[in-house]
Design an enzyme around this catalytic site. Structure first.
Site, PDB file in Angstrom:
ATOM      1  CG  ASP A 280      -3.882   3.680   9.771  1.00 12.56           C
ATOM      2  OD1 ASP A 280      -5.342   4.000   9.377  1.00 12.56           O
ATOM      3  OD2 ASP A 280      -3.211   2.683   9.589  1.00 12.56           O
TER       4      ASP A 280
ATOM      5  NE  ARG B  23       1.388  10.747   7.210  1.00  9.49           N
ATOM      6  CZ  ARG B  23       1.543  11.850   7.811  1.00  9.49           C
ATOM      7  NH1 ARG B  23       0.943  12.604   8.408  1.00  9.49           N
ATOM      8  NH2 ARG B  23       2.889  12.575   7.844  1.00  9.49           N
TER       9      ARG B  23
ATOM     10  CB  VAL C 196       8.543   3.722  14.956  1.00  9.22           C
ATOM     11  CG1 VAL C 196       8.486   4.662  13.502  1.00  9.22           C
ATOM     12  CG2 VAL C 196       9.850   3.093  14.791  1.00  9.22           C
TER      13      VAL C 196
ATOM     14  CE  LYS D 120      -1.251   1.477   4.161  1.00 11.34           C
ATOM     15  NZ  LYS D 120      -0.816   2.771   4.352  1.00 11.34           N
ATOM     16  CG  ASN D 121       2.817   2.262   3.392  1.00  9.86           C
ATOM     17  OD1 ASN D 121       1.841   3.038   3.700  1.00  9.86           O
ATOM     18  ND2 ASN D 121       3.425   1.843   4.524  1.00  9.86           N
TER      19      ASN D 121
END
EC number: 2.5.1.7
Length: 438
Positions: free
Chosen positions: A118, A94, A328, A24-25
C-alpha cells in the site's frame, strides 16, 4: 474494461457474528518460511485473501509446490529452485524482499523485483539489505530490483535502527540456516513476528526471544516441514468491532484472542464502549454514545498503525475533538480525502499532536489528525487508495446518509477475508456492480 464497484445503502446498526481467520500478513510470511523446510509444511486457518494467491504464484515460479484448499495451504519444495522472482511481480506486494534470505540458502543467489504494497509512505529496503550484507551476502540494488549472492550466510550481531516488522522477519528467515549465532537487537515483537518465529522453531530452528527486543538465533544445518494453525487477524477483529460501534450496533468477533487486542480494547473502553470479552468472542457496544480520545500509534505493544483507519471513522461518531498521532508510517493518512468527501470532519497536520515528538517531527509528513465528532456523514462516490482505507470507507458508508459508490474494492479483498459477505451477514445493504472504466 469493467471494474467492480460496491454500492452501499446505510441500513441501520450492524449486528451479528464474524469469524476472523489468520492474518494476511501472517499467512504470506509463513508461506515464505515454508520454503526453508525439507518436506511438506501445512498452514491452517488461512484467510481467503488476494495476498495468498499472489504469494502462491511467486513461490510456484521459484519451483515450490503450493496446494491451496479453502482453509489450508500445503507447501513443499520442488527438486529445482529458480532463484529469480519474475519481474511480473514488481510492485504487487512486500513479499519478494523476504525471499532473499531463503533463496540464498537454497540457491546461493537471488533476484527479487522492487517491493510494492500500500502507498503509505517509504518502506525502505535498506534495513533488509544492510542485514544481509552484515551476514556476508553481496547485494546490489538497482532500479528493477535487488540481486544478492552468498555461498553461506554467517551469523552476526545486528541492531535495527527502528523495530521494523519486515526487517525482523528477513533476519529471522536468513539467520535460521546461517553459520553460527545471530544476535538481533531492536527487533519488532508484533504477534505476527512471534508467530513466525514459533513456526520456524517447529521446523527445527533454534530461536530465543529475549527481553528488550533481543532475538538470538543459532543457525542449524537444515530445517524440516511443520504444521501450524494461524491465530485470528487482529486488524480485522478491531475493524469489525468498530463497524458495530460506528453504526450504533454490536458485532461479536470470534477467532481472535484477547491478548492480540489489549491496547485496542482499552482504547475503546476509554471512549465509553462496553466490552464483552470471553474465550469464544469479543464484542463492543456503546448505548450511551462515544466520547473523544487522543491516540498515538506505535510499534507493538502500542496501538497498531493498521487500527487507526477504522478508529478515524469511529472518532467522527464520538462526541468532541479527537486527536490521532501516527508514528509508524509517514504517509498513512493518504485515505483522509476520501473520508472528508463523505462528510468526516478531519484536519491533518505535519506536527506531532497527541503524543511526544516522533521521528517525523521535523519533516513535512502529514502524520497527525484532529477529528470533530459527531460528524454527519453522507454517501459519496469514492476511490480507495489501499486496503485499510478501503475498509474505513465501507464503515463511513455504513453510517452515512444516502448511497455510496466505492471504487478500487479489489484493495479490500486483497487483505480482508471475504469482506463483502461478512458485511452482508451483519445486515449492511451492499451490492456489487460492474462499471466501465477508461
Amino acid at each position: 474494461m469493467n471494474e467492480e464497484v460496491w454500492l452501499i445503502e446505510p441500513s441501520g446498526p450492524l449486528r451479528g457474528d464474524v469469524e476472523v481467520r489468520g492474518s494476511k500478513n501472517g499467512v504470506s510470511k509463513h508461506m515464505v518460511a515454508a520454503m526453508l523446510g525439507d518436506g511438506e509444511s501445512m498452514i491452517q486457518n488461512v484467510p481467503d485473501v488476494g495476498e495468498v494467491g499472489i504469494t502462491a504464484q511467486m513461490l510456484r515460479a521459484l519451483g515450490i509446490n503450493v496446494d491451496i484448499t479453502p482453509r489450508e495451504i500445503v507447501i513443499e519444495r520442488g527438486p529445482e529452485i529458480n532463484p529469480h522472482v519474475p519481474a511480473a511481480f514488481t510492485g504487487l506486494n512486500r513479499i519478494p524482499i523476504l525471499m532473499l534470505g531463503p533463496l540464498l540458502h537454497l540457491a546461493g543467489e537471488a533476484f527479487v523485483p522492487l517491493v510494492g504494497g500500500d502507498p503509505i509512505g517509504r518502506r525502505p529496503v535498506d534495513f533488509h539489505v544492510d542485514a544481509l550484507r552484515a551476514m556476508g551476502a553481496e547485494v546490489e540494488v538497482s532500479d528493477t530490483g535487488v540481486y544478492a549472492k552468498a555461498k553461506r550466510l554467517r551469523g552476526t550481531r545486528i541492531e535495527l535502527p527502528y523495530p521494523s516488522v519486515g526487517a525482523t522477519e528477513t533476519i529471522l528467515m536468513s539467520a535460521v540456516l546461517a553459520e553460527g549465532k545471530t544476535v538481533l537487537k531492536g527487533a519488532a515483537t508484533e504477534p505476527e513476528v512471534v508467530e513466525l518465529a514459533l513456526f520456524l522453531q517447529r521446523m527445527g530452528a533454534l530461536i530465543e526471544l529475549s527481553p528488550d527486543r533481543r532475538i538470538v538465533i543459532e543457525g542449524v544445518e537444515k530445517l524440516h516441514g511443520a504444521s501450524t494453525w494461524l491465530n485470528g487477524d487482529r486488524i480485522e477483529a478491531f475493524s469489525y468491532l468498530a463497524a458495530g460501534l460506528i453504526t450504533g450496533g454490536q458485532v461479536r468477533v470470534h477467532g481472535c484472542p484477547q491478548d492480540r487486542l489489549v491496547t485496542a480494547i482499552t482504547t475503546l473502553a476509554r471512549m465509553g464502549a462496553q466490552l464483552d470479552i470471553t474465550d469464544d468472542y469479543l464484542s463492543a457496544s456503546a448505548p450511551g454514545g462515544l466520547r473523544a480520545a487522543a491516540v498515538q500509534t506505535d510499534t507493538h505493544p502500542g496501538f497498531m498503525t493498521d487500527w487507526q483507519t477504522p478508529l478515524m471513522v469511529l472518532f467522527t461518531q464520538a462526541q468532541g475533538m479527537s486527536v490521532l498521532h501516527e508514528t509508524v508510517f509517514e504517509n498513512r493518512l493518504v485515505y483522509v480525502p476520501a473520508l472528508q468527501k463523505m462528510g468526516c470532519e478531519i484536519e491533518v497536520f505535519d506536527v506531532c499532536l497527541g503524543g511526544p515528538a516522533c521521528r517525523y517531527h521535523d519533516t513535512n509528513a502529514k502524520h497527525s489528525a484532529v477529528v470533530r465528532g459527531v460528524s454527519k456523514l453522507r454517501g459519496a462516490d469514492v476511490t480507495l487508495p489501499d486496503i485499510r482505507a478501503g475498509f474505513s470507507a465501507v464503515l463511513a458508508a455504513a453510517a452515512a446518509e444516502g448511497t455510496s459508490t466505492l471504487r478500487g474494492v479489489h484493495h479490500i479483498e486483497r487483505g480482508y477475508h471475504r469482506p463483502f459477505e461478512q458485511f452482508a451477514s451483519l445486515g449492511l445493504d451492499i451490492r456489487r456492480e460492474k462499471v466501465g472504466s477508461e
